[in-house]
Design a protein around this motif. Sequence first.
Motif, short mmCIF file in Angstrom:
data_model
loop_
_atom_site.label_atom_id
_atom_site.label_comp_id
_atom_site.label_asym_id
_atom_site.label_seq_id
_atom_site.Cartn_x
_atom_site.Cartn_y
_atom_site.Cartn_z
N ARG A 153 43.77 41.00 36.03
CA ARG A 153 43.09 41.57 34.88
C ARG A 153 41.60 41.27 35.03
O ARG A 153 41.22 40.12 35.25
N ASP A 154 40.78 42.31 34.93
CA ASP A 154 39.32 42.16 35.06
C ASP A 154 38.94 41.43 36.36
O ASP A 154 38.06 40.57 36.36
N GLY A 155 39.65 41.76 37.44
CA GLY A 155 39.33 41.18 38.73
C GLY A 155 39.81 39.75 38.94
O GLY A 155 39.50 39.13 39.94
N ARG A 156 40.57 39.23 37.99
CA ARG A 156 41.08 37.85 38.09
C ARG A 156 42.60 37.86 38.16
O ARG A 156 43.25 38.62 37.45
N ARG A 157 43.13 36.97 38.98
CA ARG A 157 44.58 36.81 39.05
C ARG A 157 44.97 35.86 37.94
O ARG A 157 44.68 34.66 37.99
#
Length: 91
Positions: free
Chosen positions: A17-21
């Motif tokens: 989500r939003d480039g974060r795992r």
Amino acid sequence: MIEHEEHGHRGAFFVMRDGRRLAELTYTVAGTRIIIDHTDVDEALRGTGTGRLLVEAAVQWARAGNHRLLPLCPFARSVFDKTPQFADVLA
């Protein structure tokens, strides 16, 4: 949405989500068995059932590929213990 990646003898099911795992379940291939070794869910997703969904994704993958799972991760083991319908993929 749960994604899946494989790199040699290791793999993971994860949520980005939003480039974060924000959540992941990792596994290692050991011969004919797949060892679920770790599950981690970020605080932002705790209590949402995401961890269980990761285990369910691994179960669906195991069924499709005729794999056997060995949940050494305590969280994954607890999901298997509470979900008898997942027993068909246990090693």
